[in-house]
Design an enzyme around this catalytic site. Structure first.
Site, mmCIF file in Angstrom:
data_model
loop_
_atom_site.group_PDB
_atom_site.id
_atom_site.type_symbol
_atom_site.label_atom_id
_atom_site.label_comp_id
_atom_site.label_asym_id
_atom_site.label_seq_id
_atom_site.Cartn_x
_atom_site.Cartn_y
_atom_site.Cartn_z
ATOM 1 N N VAL A 58 0.849 -1.198 0.000
ATOM 2 C CA VAL A 58 0.000 0.000 0.000
ATOM 3 C C VAL A 58 0.884 1.248 0.000
ATOM 4 C CG1 VAL A 58 -0.318 0.009 2.539
ATOM 5 C CG2 VAL A 58 -1.973 1.154 1.105
ATOM 6 N N GLY A 59 2.018 1.172 0.722
ATOM 7 C CA GLY A 59 2.926 2.321 0.803
ATOM 8 C C GLY A 59 3.703 2.478 -0.497
ATOM 9 N N GLY A 99 -6.231 7.022 9.196
ATOM 10 C CA GLY A 99 -6.840 6.474 7.970
ATOM 11 C C GLY A 99 -7.458 5.117 8.254
ATOM 12 N N ILE A 133 -6.373 1.999 8.259
ATOM 13 C CA ILE A 133 -5.785 0.983 9.150
ATOM 14 C C ILE A 133 -5.933 1.417 10.610
ATOM 15 C CG2 ILE A 133 -3.741 -0.374 9.698
ATOM 16 C CD1 ILE A 133 -2.821 -0.050 6.804
ATOM 17 N N ARG A 157 -9.554 20.109 8.804
ATOM 18 C CA ARG A 157 -10.531 20.404 7.747
ATOM 19 C C ARG A 157 -11.463 21.516 8.221
ATOM 20 N NH1 ARG A 157 -11.004 15.225 5.351
ATOM 21 N NH2 ARG A 157 -8.916 14.723 4.692
ATOM 22 N N ARG A 159 6.200 3.306 8.739
ATOM 23 C CA ARG A 159 7.513 3.302 8.113
ATOM 24 C C ARG A 159 8.535 3.744 9.160
ATOM 25 N NH1 ARG A 159 5.509 0.496 4.913
ATOM 26 N NH2 ARG A 159 5.297 0.805 2.671
ATOM 27 N N HIS A 170 9.001 -6.229 9.800
ATOM 28 C CA HIS A 170 8.069 -5.661 8.823
ATOM 29 C C HIS A 170 7.159 -6.753 8.254
ATOM 30 C CE1 HIS A 170 7.449 -2.158 5.810
ATOM 31 N NE2 HIS A 170 6.324 -2.778 6.070
HETATM 32 C C1 DGY Z 1 2.752 -1.918 2.802
HETATM 33 O O1 DGY Z 1 2.147 -2.674 2.046
HETATM 34 O O2 DGY Z 1 3.100 -0.788 2.477
HETATM 35 C C2 DGY Z 1 3.035 -2.399 4.181
HETATM 36 O O3 DGY Z 1 4.173 -1.859 4.686
HETATM 37 C C3 DGY Z 1 3.040 -3.879 4.282
HETATM 38 O O4 DGY Z 1 3.423 -4.311 5.532
#
Ligand code: DGY
Length: 330
Positions: A68-69, A151, A153, A181, A247, A296
């Site tokens: 996702v990142g 967000g 998560i 906002r 991160r 991670h």
């Molecule tokens: C991502 O998908 O960016 C996450 O760090 C996965 O652990």
């Protein structure tokens, strides 16, 4: 039929059961037949920088990351080259939320210390006392539960953690987001109604000074790099715990190591750390008894990884064909 086979496209697959070399990746990017590439976010060969973008042939239309990142990708550079970026939001939210909750509980309850005591044979020598191996209670009546980034998560984490906190004295929930906002009060009221506890956006200082549990789940960008530094940690409660599942560079490792060794905060749980994966056993955070570190593995459950793989491939196929991508970085 596999998604790939039904797409009518061909794939060049890394033949090794290990990360491909940077040279192998760059070499294939130059081939004018190659229209898209799937990457992960964790290997040196995955960095989409100037060198990578220059190596891309002019028919290459898409970079699809198995994450996702996308802080490993030069988004602006890719846009200038007309390359679209796909990623995998949503499908990993549950898995990352699970591991975040696990880190919160492990850190509060000193599980790292407990495990090393058992493994080192020290258990039998431990004199019993009422507060031996005790940590701060998650059901404490005036608990302040905080999020850096609120967000998808973070919201999954909050729903889970509310199963552990006091029903009689629900926690106060606060979060920092990049900008307030214009309708911030309305947004916070909607969150409060949805979760059944008071949720409000606060500023950085309040986040630092009031949190009992602080969970980092925001993007890494220039405004969040080193967000948790010595000045921030210096304002935190001595009983507070910090969990980072986002991160590594959002939390300054040297400053955190100092805060943990001087008792400035109670403990930390980390799924990510600056410099990963090259973290030696001598690293001060690895040596700290009040720090839980895992490599991670937030999204590492089988169904999640399958869903990420599928979304990553669908993004690549759509991008290569010039079709709308299921999950494109805007
Ligand atoms: C991502 O998908 O960016 C996450 O760090 C996965 O652990």
């Amino acid at each position: 039929m596999s998604i790939l086979a039904s797409s009518g496209l061909e794939a060049i697959i890394n033949p090794h059961d290990a990360a491909p070399s940077r040279e192998w990746v760059l070499g294939h990017l130059a081939d004018p037949e190659v229209r898209g590439v799937c990457l992960t976010h964790s290997q040196p060969s995955d960095k989409v920088d100037d060198e990578f973008l220059k190596a891309c042939n002019e028919n290459l239309k898409v970079v699809s990351t198995f994450s996702v990142g996308y802080d490993h990708i030069d988004i602006e550079g890719a846009k200038r080259r007309g390359i679209k970026i796909g990623h995998t939001p949503g499908v990993l939210s549950d898995a990352v939320a699970d591991i975040t909750v696990m880190l919160v509980l492990m850190t509060l309850r000193r599980v790292e210390e407990g495990i090393s005591l058992v493994k080192s044979g020290g258990w039998s020598k431990l004199p019993w006392a009422p507060f031996i191996l005790c940590g701060p209670s998650i059901s404490h009546p005036s608990l302040v539960l905080s999020f850096l980034g609120f967000g998808r998560i973070s919201q999954h984490v909050l729903s889970r953690l509310l199963a552990f906190t006091s029903k009689i004295h629900p926690p106060q929930v606060q979060y920092v987001s990049s900008h307030a906002r214009p309708n911030q009060m309305e947004i916070d009221q909607q969150f409060s109604d949805r979760f059944g506890v008071k949720v409000k956006r606060v500023e950085r200082d309040q986040l630092a000074s009031e949190s009992d549990i602080l969970i980092v789940l925001c993007d890494l960008n220039p405004s969040t790099k080193d967000y948790v530094n010595s000045e921030f940690l210096g304002k935190m409660k001595r009983t507070a715990v910090l969990v980072n599942a986002a991160r590594g560079p959002i939390v300054n490792s040297d400053d955190l190591a100092h805060a943990l060794s001087t008792g400035q905060i109670f403990g930390a749980g980390l799924d990510v750390i600056t410099g990963e994966p090259d973290i030696s056993s001598d690293h001060p955070l690895v040596k700290a008894q009040n720090c839980v570190i895992i490599p991670h593995m937030g999204s590492a459950d089988v169904d999640t990884r399958k869903a990420m793989a599928e979304l990553c491939v669908r993004n690549a196929i759509a991008g290569a064909k010039g079709d709308p991508m299921p999950a494109m970085v805007q």
